[in-house]
Design a protein around this motif. Sequence first.
Motif, PDB file in Angstrom:
ATOM      1  N   GLY A  10       0.726  -1.147   0.038  1.00 21.83           N
ATOM      2  CA  GLY A  10       0.026   0.109  -0.065  1.00 21.83           C
ATOM      3  C   GLY A  10       0.755   1.254  -0.035  1.00 21.83           C
ATOM      4  N   SER A  12      -0.182   4.359   0.054  1.00 17.20           N
ATOM      5  CA  SER A  12      -1.186   5.623   0.201  1.00 17.20           C
ATOM      6  C   SER A  12      -0.015   6.660   1.367  1.00 17.20           C
ATOM      7  N   GLY A  14      -0.103   6.117   4.588  1.00 15.45           N
ATOM      8  CA  GLY A  14       0.605   5.474   5.632  1.00 15.45           C
ATOM      9  C   GLY A  14       1.696   4.598   4.954  1.00 15.45           C
ATOM     10  N   GLU A  33       1.675  -1.132  -4.808  1.00 14.89           N
ATOM     11  CA  GLU A  33       0.529  -0.501  -4.635  1.00 14.89           C
ATOM     12  C   GLU A  33      -0.301  -1.001  -5.941  1.00 14.89           C
ATOM     13  N   ARG A  34      -1.630  -1.359  -5.606  1.00 13.60           N
ATOM     14  CA  ARG A  34      -2.405  -2.018  -6.611  1.00 13.60           C
ATOM     15  C   ARG A  34      -3.107  -0.942  -7.713  1.00 13.60           C
ATOM     16  N   ARG A  44      -7.299   9.356  -6.805  1.00 15.21           N
ATOM     17  CA  ARG A  44      -7.046   8.036  -7.099  1.00 15.21           C
ATOM     18  C   ARG A  44      -8.357   7.068  -6.846  1.00 15.21           C
ATOM     19  N   ALA A  46      -8.365   3.866  -5.745  1.00 11.53           N
ATOM     20  CA  ALA A  46      -8.506   3.325  -4.258  1.00 11.53           C
ATOM     21  C   ALA A  46      -8.249   4.038  -3.080  1.00 11.53           C
ATOM     22  N   GLN A  49     -11.743   8.485  -0.496  1.00 16.44           N
ATOM     23  CA  GLN A  49     -11.856   9.813   0.617  1.00 16.44           C
ATOM     24  C   GLN A  49     -11.037  10.782   0.159  1.00 16.44           C
ATOM     25  N   HIS A  54      -9.967  17.325   3.635  1.00 21.43           N
ATOM     26  CA  HIS A  54      -9.265  16.543   4.635  1.00 21.43           C
ATOM     27  C   HIS A  54      -8.244  17.614   5.270  1.00 21.43           C
ATOM     28  N   LEU A  55      -8.698  17.894   6.551  1.00 22.26           N
ATOM     29  CA  LEU A  55      -7.933  18.872   7.339  1.00 22.26           C
ATOM     30  C   LEU A  55      -6.782  18.238   7.921  1.00 22.26           C
ATOM     31  N   ARG A 116      -6.041  16.391  -0.130  1.00 22.60           N
ATOM     32  CA  ARG A 116      -5.359  14.932  -0.042  1.00 22.60           C
ATOM     33  C   ARG A 116      -4.622  14.494  -0.937  1.00 22.60           C
ATOM     34  N   VAL A 140      -0.653  -7.169  -3.855  1.00 22.39           N
ATOM     35  CA  VAL A 140       0.043  -8.243  -3.224  1.00 22.39           C
ATOM     36  C   VAL A 140      -1.158  -9.087  -2.960  1.00 22.39           C
ATOM     37  N   ASP A 309      -4.287   3.280   8.771  1.00 26.29           N
ATOM     38  CA  ASP A 309      -5.649   3.060   8.788  1.00 26.29           C
ATOM     39  C   ASP A 309      -5.759   1.598   9.097  1.00 26.29           C
ATOM     40  N   PRO A 316     -13.962  10.604  10.372  1.00 20.17           N
ATOM     41  CA  PRO A 316     -13.213  11.322   9.672  1.00 20.17           C
ATOM     42  C   PRO A 316     -13.717  12.689   9.759  1.00 20.17           C
ATOM     43  N   GLY A 321      -6.933  11.446  10.995  1.00 15.11           N
ATOM     44  CA  GLY A 321      -6.453  10.267  10.519  1.00 15.11           C
ATOM     45  C   GLY A 321      -5.270  10.282  10.002  1.00 15.11           C
ATOM     46  N   MET A 322      -4.650  11.440   9.263  1.00 13.45           N
ATOM     47  CA  MET A 322      -3.320  11.440   8.554  1.00 13.45           C
ATOM     48  C   MET A 322      -2.421  11.709   9.610  1.00 13.45           C
TER      49      MET A 322
HETATM   50  C1  LIG Z   1     -14.319  10.419   4.204  1.00 14.17           C
HETATM   51  C2  LIG Z   1     -12.811  10.457   4.797  1.00 14.17           C
HETATM   52  C3  LIG Z   1     -12.416  11.741   5.108  1.00 14.17           C
HETATM   53  C4  LIG Z   1     -11.261  11.951   5.934  1.00 14.17           C
HETATM   54  N1  LIG Z   1     -10.869  13.242   6.408  1.00 14.17           N
HETATM   55  C5  LIG Z   1      -9.570  13.234   7.050  1.00 14.17           C
HETATM   56  C6  LIG Z   1      -9.264  14.421   7.537  1.00 14.17           C
HETATM   57  O1  LIG Z   1      -9.960  15.418   7.353  1.00 14.17           O
HETATM   58  N2  LIG Z   1      -7.827  14.505   7.911  1.00 14.17           N
HETATM   59  C7  LIG Z   1      -7.099  13.551   8.155  1.00 14.17           C
HETATM   60  O2  LIG Z   1      -6.216  13.710   8.711  1.00 14.17           O
HETATM   61  N3  LIG Z   1      -7.631  12.182   8.015  1.00 14.17           N
HETATM   62  C8  LIG Z   1      -8.800  12.202   7.242  1.00 14.17           C
HETATM   63  N4  LIG Z   1      -9.180  10.845   6.697  1.00 14.17           N
HETATM   64  C9  LIG Z   1      -8.373   9.715   7.089  1.00 14.17           C
HETATM   65  C10 LIG Z   1      -7.329   9.537   6.012  1.00 14.17           C
HETATM   66  O3  LIG Z   1      -7.659   9.520   4.870  1.00 14.17           O
HETATM   67  C11 LIG Z   1      -6.470   8.335   6.271  1.00 14.17           C
HETATM   68  O4  LIG Z   1      -6.090   8.233   7.570  1.00 14.17           O
HETATM   69  C12 LIG Z   1      -5.288   8.220   5.445  1.00 14.17           C
HETATM   70  O5  LIG Z   1      -5.586   8.020   4.173  1.00 14.17           O
HETATM   71  C13 LIG Z   1      -4.176   7.206   5.723  1.00 14.17           C
HETATM   72  O6  LIG Z   1      -4.449   6.033   5.250  1.00 14.17           O
HETATM   73  P1  LIG Z   1      -3.735   4.872   4.924  1.00 14.17           P
HETATM   74  O7  LIG Z   1      -2.275   4.960   4.119  1.00 14.17           O
HETATM   75  O8  LIG Z   1      -3.345   4.024   6.071  1.00 14.17           O
HETATM   76  O9  LIG Z   1      -4.906   4.079   3.988  1.00 14.17           O
HETATM   77  P2  LIG Z   1      -5.416   4.194   2.844  1.00 14.17           P
HETATM   78  O10 LIG Z   1      -5.328   5.830   2.405  1.00 14.17           O
HETATM   79  O11 LIG Z   1      -6.608   3.590   2.711  1.00 14.17           O
HETATM   80  O12 LIG Z   1      -4.541   3.418   1.427  1.00 14.17           O
HETATM   81  C14 LIG Z   1      -4.529   2.200   1.487  1.00 14.17           C
HETATM   82  C15 LIG Z   1      -3.583   1.670   0.205  1.00 14.17           C
HETATM   83  O13 LIG Z   1      -3.524   0.446   0.158  1.00 14.17           O
HETATM   84  C16 LIG Z   1      -3.614  -0.104  -1.067  1.00 14.17           C
HETATM   85  N5  LIG Z   1      -3.785  -1.299  -1.104  1.00 14.17           N
HETATM   86  C17 LIG Z   1      -4.528  -2.102  -0.532  1.00 14.17           C
HETATM   87  N6  LIG Z   1      -4.628  -3.339  -0.670  1.00 14.17           N
HETATM   88  C18 LIG Z   1      -3.535  -3.566  -1.577  1.00 14.17           C
HETATM   89  C19 LIG Z   1      -2.798  -4.968  -1.924  1.00 14.17           C
HETATM   90  N7  LIG Z   1      -3.393  -6.201  -1.710  1.00 14.17           N
HETATM   91  N8  LIG Z   1      -1.743  -4.516  -2.866  1.00 14.17           N
HETATM   92  C20 LIG Z   1      -1.146  -3.472  -3.048  1.00 14.17           C
HETATM   93  N9  LIG Z   1      -1.795  -2.257  -2.360  1.00 14.17           N
HETATM   94  C21 LIG Z   1      -2.871  -2.418  -1.794  1.00 14.17           C
HETATM   95  C22 LIG Z   1      -4.806   0.746  -1.704  1.00 14.17           C
HETATM   96  O14 LIG Z   1      -4.775   0.673  -2.978  1.00 14.17           O
HETATM   97  C23 LIG Z   1      -4.253   2.076  -1.049  1.00 14.17           C
HETATM   98  O15 LIG Z   1      -3.529   2.966  -2.045  1.00 14.17           O
HETATM   99  C24 LIG Z   1     -10.485  11.067   6.106  1.00 14.17           C
HETATM  100  C25 LIG Z   1     -11.062   9.315   5.783  1.00 14.17           C
HETATM  101  C26 LIG Z   1     -12.386   9.439   5.365  1.00 14.17           C
HETATM  102  C27 LIG Z   1     -12.996   8.137   4.916  1.00 14.17           C
END
Ligand SMILES: Cc1cc2nc3c(=O)[nH]c(=O)nc-3n(C[C@H](O)[C@H](O)[C@H](O)COP(=O)(O)OP(=O)(O)OC[C@H]3O[C@@H](n4cnc5c(N)ncnc54)[C@H](O)[C@@H]3O)c2cc1C
Length: 457
Positions: A10, A12, A14, A33-34, A44, A46, A49, A54-55, A116, A140, A309, A316, A321-322
């Motif tokens: 992933g 993103s 994180g 990354e898929r 994107r 995937a 959100q 996003h703040l 975002r 993966v 996440d 949210p 979250g970020m």
């Molecule tokens: C509606 C909404 C509003 C939000 N607003 C805010 C905000 O205002 N402020 C804030 O700080 N946070 C906010 N967040 C939270 C924030 O978006 C997340 O905390 C942030 O994106 C971190 O996520 P992550 O990288 O852990 O996961 P994600 O962003 O969900 O990314 C997961 C990644 O893993 C990849 N992936 C999944 N499975 C596979 C696989 N098998 N192989 C390869 N790749 C894979 C996906 O394609 C994706 O790119 C919000 C969330 C939502 C839902």
Amino acid sequence: MTRTHAIVIGASLGGLCAAKVLSERFERVTLFERDDLPDGPANRAAVPQGRHVHLLMARGAKEFESLFPGLLEDMVAAGVPILENRPDCIHFGAAGHVLGTQHTLQDEFTAYVPSRPHLEWQIRRRVLELSNVTLVNDSVDEPVFDGQRVTGVTVGGTTVDADLVIDATGRGTRLPVWLEQWGFERPSEDTVEVGIGYATHQVRIPDGLFAEKVVVAGASREQPVGLGMLYYEDGNWGLTTFGIAKVPPPNDFAGMCALADEILPPHVAAALRLGEPIGEVAFHKYPTSRWRRYDKLDRFPEGILPFGDAVASFNPTFGQGMTMTSLQAGHLRRALDDPGESLAATFTKATKKTTWPVWTMNAVGDMVLHRAEGPMPWWYRPVGSLFDQFLGAAETDPVLAEWFLRRFSLLDNLYMVPSAKLVGRTVRHNMRLWAAEKKARGRRSRETVASAPATSA
Ligand SMILES: Cc1cc2nc3c(=O)[nH]c(=O)nc-3n(C[C@H](O)[C@H](O)[C@H](O)COP(=O)(O)OP(=O)(O)OC[C@H]3O[C@@H](n4cnc5c(N)ncnc54)[C@H](O)[C@@H]3O)c2cc1C
């Protein structure tokens, strides 16, 4: 553990943060990354959100900057709004209270407002410049478990070996299922049924109509629909409306403007009506906040860690979250430098320490002030009510408003617990307001009596 190769699933926010930390401690890092990754700042598929407001909390900006030095300067150079003088730039409503942010803050802090997709792109391009990090655009299948530890992943049926695998696949992580398949327990889950629905429009509003760059009117028990407006680097406004407790938000621009008329300052609502909506409305459903309690497991395989996440996704509408993900990057760095008996235990326990205060205060707010569903500990209600009193006082006391804004931005301390001195200040402030209101009521009723026509017997 040897430190030859690390894999991150992933790419993103994180995964990118984890890859940066790993790049300094492993010979090479592969990010899988898929999803198709755009060359520039773009939404994107995937990360649905990303279309919604996003703040970025001030604490998150600091943490990202320490991970990627120069990031904030580059963002500002690319047009990302910077709020150095918050009192003039922010309208902030929380749980039915509009905070006294028009007063000068004693200890101002800087906020950044990237969209975002822009933030992710700025970070992604930095990570991809690292000479020992490779991005592979593939999905993966699953991690490889050899009966003792995770030793890599399979991708399209082919095994790729690694000393450490990071699961940064977001809320939809399959790690709990994999753990069960390998003979471990699934983590228990703390959940809050928040029932949130988002509807977002991009809007172009003529320049110079109002000073605010961040407009937030949070939801409350009485008003279960809220609104956020952020001015972004492309000169457009992200306009998100959201409903809590399964109340749907407006689904078109006219409905969003009508909501703004109700809950925003009149000058902002009037300016919004002069705006031109761009493209289609984007919708998103977020039924449940979820914290997977890896920290409570007695047994956990070596060679894999959950991240971002995939561990905890927060309501949210609180915008955390970020920033919480950025804090995990620090935990990962420290855990790798001093893993103790088990890297996984050290990392998940550190993550628990920062997640608990934020998760708990959100849960109190959601259950008591926002009508979320489900059982709650007995103490949530008194704490929530006290907090309501605090926010009421913060409407007109800038010291309390400043304290709240700093904690809400996750600065200073993650615990939203005011000191005894601040509680005393809140009580005194509310007593004064109450006494003034009582006096005004008395005066009003005397005036009514005096102006009433005399009735004859
Ligand atoms: C509606 C909404 C509003 C939000 N607003 C805010 C905000 O205002 N402020 C804030 O700080 N946070 C906010 N967040 C939270 C924030 O978006 C997340 O905390 C942030 O994106 C971190 O996520 P992550 O990288 O852990 O996961 P994600 O962003 O969900 O990314 C997961 C990644 O893993 C990849 N992936 C999944 N499975 C596979 C696989 N098998 N192989 C390869 N790749 C894979 C996906 O394609 C994706 O790119 C919000 C969330 C939502 C839902």
